[in-house]
Design an enzyme around this catalytic site. Structure first.
Site, short mmCIF file in Angstrom:
data_model
loop_
_atom_site.label_atom_id
_atom_site.label_comp_id
_atom_site.label_asym_id
_atom_site.label_seq_id
_atom_site.Cartn_x
_atom_site.Cartn_y
_atom_site.Cartn_z
N GLY A 51 23.31 -32.71 9.34
CA GLY A 51 23.92 -31.98 8.85
C GLY A 51 25.30 -31.90 8.99
N CYS A 78 28.91 -28.41 8.86
CA CYS A 78 28.74 -27.25 8.05
C CYS A 78 27.51 -27.33 8.19
CB CYS A 78 28.68 -28.13 6.72
SG CYS A 78 28.13 -27.28 5.20
N GLY A 94 28.85 -45.31 14.90
CA GLY A 94 29.06 -45.96 14.28
C GLY A 94 31.15 -47.54 14.96
N GLY A 134 43.73 -16.35 16.13
CA GLY A 134 43.70 -17.05 15.17
C GLY A 134 43.17 -16.33 13.91
N GLY A 159 42.73 -17.57 10.75
CA GLY A 159 42.53 -18.16 9.80
C GLY A 159 41.55 -17.67 9.50
N ARG A 186 41.17 -27.03 13.36
CA ARG A 186 40.30 -28.07 13.57
C ARG A 186 40.98 -29.19 13.72
NH1 ARG A 186 34.97 -27.41 13.98
NH2 ARG A 186 34.44 -29.04 13.60
N ALA A 208 33.14 -27.79 3.34
CA ALA A 208 32.12 -28.57 3.17
C ALA A 208 32.67 -29.29 1.61
CB ALA A 208 30.95 -27.70 3.02
N HIS A 213 25.47 -6.33 -18.66
CA HIS A 213 26.04 -5.09 -17.40
C HIS A 213 24.69 -4.68 -16.92
CE1 HIS A 213 27.38 -1.11 -17.32
NE2 HIS A 213 26.99 -0.65 -17.44
P1 FAD Z 1 31.32 -33.45 9.16
O1 FAD Z 1 30.59 -32.00 8.53
O2 FAD Z 1 32.21 -33.14 10.63
O3 FAD Z 1 30.14 -34.03 9.97
C1 FAD Z 1 30.78 -35.37 10.25
C2 FAD Z 1 29.40 -36.27 11.15
O4 FAD Z 1 30.63 -37.63 11.23
C3 FAD Z 1 29.31 -35.05 12.55
O5 FAD Z 1 28.00 -35.11 12.20
C4 FAD Z 1 29.30 -36.35 13.40
O6 FAD Z 1 28.30 -36.79 14.74
C5 FAD Z 1 29.80 -37.33 12.86
N1 FAD Z 1 30.00 -39.02 13.83
C6 FAD Z 1 31.63 -38.49 13.75
N2 FAD Z 1 31.72 -39.87 14.18
C7 FAD Z 1 30.78 -41.14 14.32
C8 FAD Z 1 30.60 -42.01 14.47
N3 FAD Z 1 31.31 -42.83 14.87
N4 FAD Z 1 29.53 -42.60 14.62
C9 FAD Z 1 28.38 -42.22 13.54
N5 FAD Z 1 28.67 -40.54 13.72
C10 FAD Z 1 29.49 -39.87 13.63
N6 FAD Z 1 33.12 -25.19 4.63
C11 FAD Z 1 32.82 -24.33 3.47
O7 FAD Z 1 33.37 -25.32 2.66
N7 FAD Z 1 32.59 -23.31 4.04
C12 FAD Z 1 32.36 -22.95 4.99
O8 FAD Z 1 31.40 -21.39 4.30
C13 FAD Z 1 32.11 -23.13 6.03
N8 FAD Z 1 32.51 -21.96 7.35
C14 FAD Z 1 33.05 -22.83 7.97
C15 FAD Z 1 32.79 -22.22 9.72
C16 FAD Z 1 32.68 -23.12 11.51
C17 FAD Z 1 33.02 -22.37 12.10
C18 FAD Z 1 33.22 -24.63 10.70
C19 FAD Z 1 33.78 -25.15 12.18
C20 FAD Z 1 33.78 -24.89 8.86
C21 FAD Z 1 33.14 -24.37 8.03
N9 FAD Z 1 33.07 -25.35 7.52
C22 FAD Z 1 33.47 -24.80 5.72
C23 FAD Z 1 34.35 -26.30 7.19
C24 FAD Z 1 32.97 -27.46 7.10
O9 FAD Z 1 31.90 -27.40 8.23
C25 FAD Z 1 33.88 -28.70 6.73
O10 FAD Z 1 34.55 -29.24 5.61
C26 FAD Z 1 32.59 -30.58 6.43
O11 FAD Z 1 31.35 -30.19 7.45
C27 FAD Z 1 33.00 -30.95 6.60
O12 FAD Z 1 31.82 -32.78 6.19
P2 FAD Z 1 31.99 -34.00 7.16
O13 FAD Z 1 31.29 -34.15 6.28
O14 FAD Z 1 34.23 -33.96 6.30
O15 FAD Z 1 32.34 -33.55 8.57
#
Ligand code: FAD
Length: 484
Positions: free
Chosen positions: A39, A42, A113, A190, A192, A283, A330, A454
């Site tokens: 997951g 996100c 990985g 912050g 943001g 971030r 996300a 409506h």
């Molecule tokens: P991530 O979700 O960060 O997933 C990356 C995964 O890779 C992680 O599980 C990690 O453990 C794994 N990983 C890393 N390195 C390795 C490796 N070498 N080998 C194996 N696994 C690895 N976005 C929205 O669109 N709507 C929202 O409401 C929203 N709310 C948010 C609230 C908060 C508090 C935060 C912090 C973020 C929010 N976001 C929101 C942003 C959103 O969570 C991210 O943009 C999104 O999760 C990015 O997805 P991703 O798959 O790129 O990375």
């Protein structure tokens, strides 16, 4: 050794959606995730857990006005209950992703990985193999390792356990230990999205919130008028907002923190005592230990640049989500995952970012897509902006949510919809209409002539479209401002 069609590193909304998409279409896929759960940010410590906490905050805010709705009684937040509900929702959804992986025949490896070559990955610490290392081969690799929070340790005293990030509030593995009871006071650093969402949440829970913001206004990427109106509502909710301010130092006093804050123009810094400080200064992309250098994947300021098919500079290696420069959202990560898979499976389509919906789950919500008036001005694009206040909407009055408005940004000649901004209840749902409109090149005439049910909130969207045609919406007496 099995050679997979696609190996995905990272099981967040970028990586797991890419894996499910590819699996659904018959590719042989392996998904490598180092966390014990799927997951990513996100699902485990971002979008979903924060939205469960926002929901409690909304309910509390509504219940404080219960008397207006003819309901007697009071409501109090129960921190343990709030945390338990958050964890239950997250757990169910994360297990759902595991089930989907099984259904799509996606092989799941729990481990870290690291790229060895453009076609092979070392997976370290895979629990199923007793922590042993394992090499995985794949024709194509998708990097989706996401992002990490910037820590308060960049400020003196920021290593105190009372200086926390969103991870300590949201992640089930950290929550209870970090904040055992509902904080009475919190400084949020912050202005943001994350900072403002938590300011809304904790203010509604009854926590005394002080927001410390470097810029001259909150939410500096949001339409100026909307950000100004939101700031007023935030203050009305009890949040003290310190603009043009920075934290100079955190002083841990055992049972509380002294946060030293310098505001531009003030001779002396101010000290705010608080139980916790939430550091929400953004971030950064996370590629630690991924072996990018080993295989020659190019990076820029820590991000992995790609072309419009999500290809990195190394043939066969793609990158998606938060590690790619651009929107850290996300749904953008998931979209990019699908674009990468399409290219790998030889149905190429270019990533198109004209209509990225951006939702902020504050109280009230704020949502935006496409051009704002300010962005249009910056780009030298002439636009006409019309707006409609929720106060004039039957549904908004009926549900007791009159704060807010819809703004529609159009080309003044063709009346093509170039952008939409919404503040108010259900803004994050209402923006879907604007997203389709911007993406598909819909005109204000199309929207104005489309029947809207409506009484509903999206009637406000239709009113802004009517105003593009006639200079005024139907249901307000004074003509709305038509800006060029
Ligand atoms: P991530 O979700 O960060 O997933 C990356 C995964 O890779 C992680 O599980 C990690 O453990 C794994 N990983 C890393 N390195 C390795 C490796 N070498 N080998 C194996 N696994 C690895 N976005 C929205 O669109 N709507 C929202 O409401 C929203 N709310 C948010 C609230 C908060 C508090 C935060 C912090 C973020 C929010 N976001 C929101 C942003 C959103 O969570 C991210 O943009 C999104 O999760 C990015 O997805 P991703 O798959 O790129 O990375």
């Amino acid at each position: 050794m099995t050679e997979y069609d696609i190996a995905v590193i990272g099981g967040g909304p970028g990586g797991y959606v890419a894996a499910l998409d590819a699996g659904m279409r018959g590719a042989n896929v392996v998904l490598i995730e180092k966390d014990r759960r799927l997951g990513g940010t996100c699902l485990l410590r971002g979008c979903i857990p924060s939205k469960t906490m926002v929901r409690t905050a909304e309910l509390l805010s509504e219940m404080r006005h219960a008397g207006d709705f003819g309901i007697q009684g009071t409501a109090e937040p129960d921190w343990a209950g709030i945390v338990a509900r958050k964890d239950k929702v997250v757990d169910g959804l994360s297990k759902g992703v595991v089930d989907l992986c099984k259904a799509r025949k996606v092989t799941r490896l729990q481990g870290t990985g690291r790229l060895l070559t453009p076609n092979s990955i070392l997976v370290q610490g895979n629990a199923e193999f007793g922590g042993m290392a394992l090499t995985v081969r794949a024709k194509s690799i998708i990097l989706a390792t996401g992002s990490a929070t910037i820590l308060g340790t960049e400020v003196p005293g920021g290593d105190s356990p009372r200086v926390i990030t969103s991870d300590q509030i949201l992640d089930a593995d950290l929550t209870m230990g970090a904040i055992p009871t509902l904080p009475k006071s919190m400084v949020i650093i912050g202005g943001g999205i994350v900072g403002m969402e938590f300011a809304s949440i904790f203010a509604a829970y009854g926590t005394k919130v002080t927001a410390v913001i470097t810029s001259p206004r909150v939410l500096r990427n949001v339409d100026e008028e909307i950000a100004r109106r939101f700031a007023q509502l935030l203050k009305a909710a009890g949040v003290e907002v310190l603009l043009k301010s920075n934290v100079q130092e955190f002083r841990d006093r055992g049972d509380h923190l002294d946060v030293v804050i310098q505001t531009e123009g003030s001779a002396e810094p101010r000290v705010v005592s608080s139980e916790y400080a939430l550091y929400a200064k953004g971030r950064k992309p996370y590629t630690d230990g991924l072996g990018l250098d080993t295989v020659g994947v190019r990076t820029e300021r820590g991000y992995v640049p790609t072309d419009s098919y999500m290809r990195t500079n190394v043939a066969g290696i793609y990158a998606i989500g938060d590690i790619v420069p651009g929107h850290m959202l996300a749904h953008v990560a998931s979209y990019e995952g699908e674009v990468a898979v399409d290219h790998i499976l030889e149905h190429p389509r270019e990533a198109d970012y004209r209509a990225v919906p951006d939702c902020i789950f504050t109280i009230p919500e704020i949502a935006s897509v496409g051009l704002t008036e300010a962005l249009a001005k910056e780009k030298g694009i002439e636009v006409r902006v019309t707006k409609f206040p929720f106060a004039a909407l039957g549904r908004a009055q009926a549900i007791g949510e009159p704060h807010g408005l819809v703004k529609l940004v159009c080309d003044p000649g063709t009346r093509t919809i170039l952008g939409m901004q919404v503040m108010g209840a259900h803004a994050s749902d209402i923006i879907a209409e604007g997203t389709v409109a911007v993406q598909q090149g819909v005109t204000a005439d199309d929207l104005a002539h489309t029947m809207h049910a409506h009484p509903t909130m999206p009637e406000a969207v239709q009113e802004t479209a009517i105003a593009q045609l006639f200079g005024t919406p139907l249901h307000v007496n004074t003509p709305t401002r038509v800006a060029r």
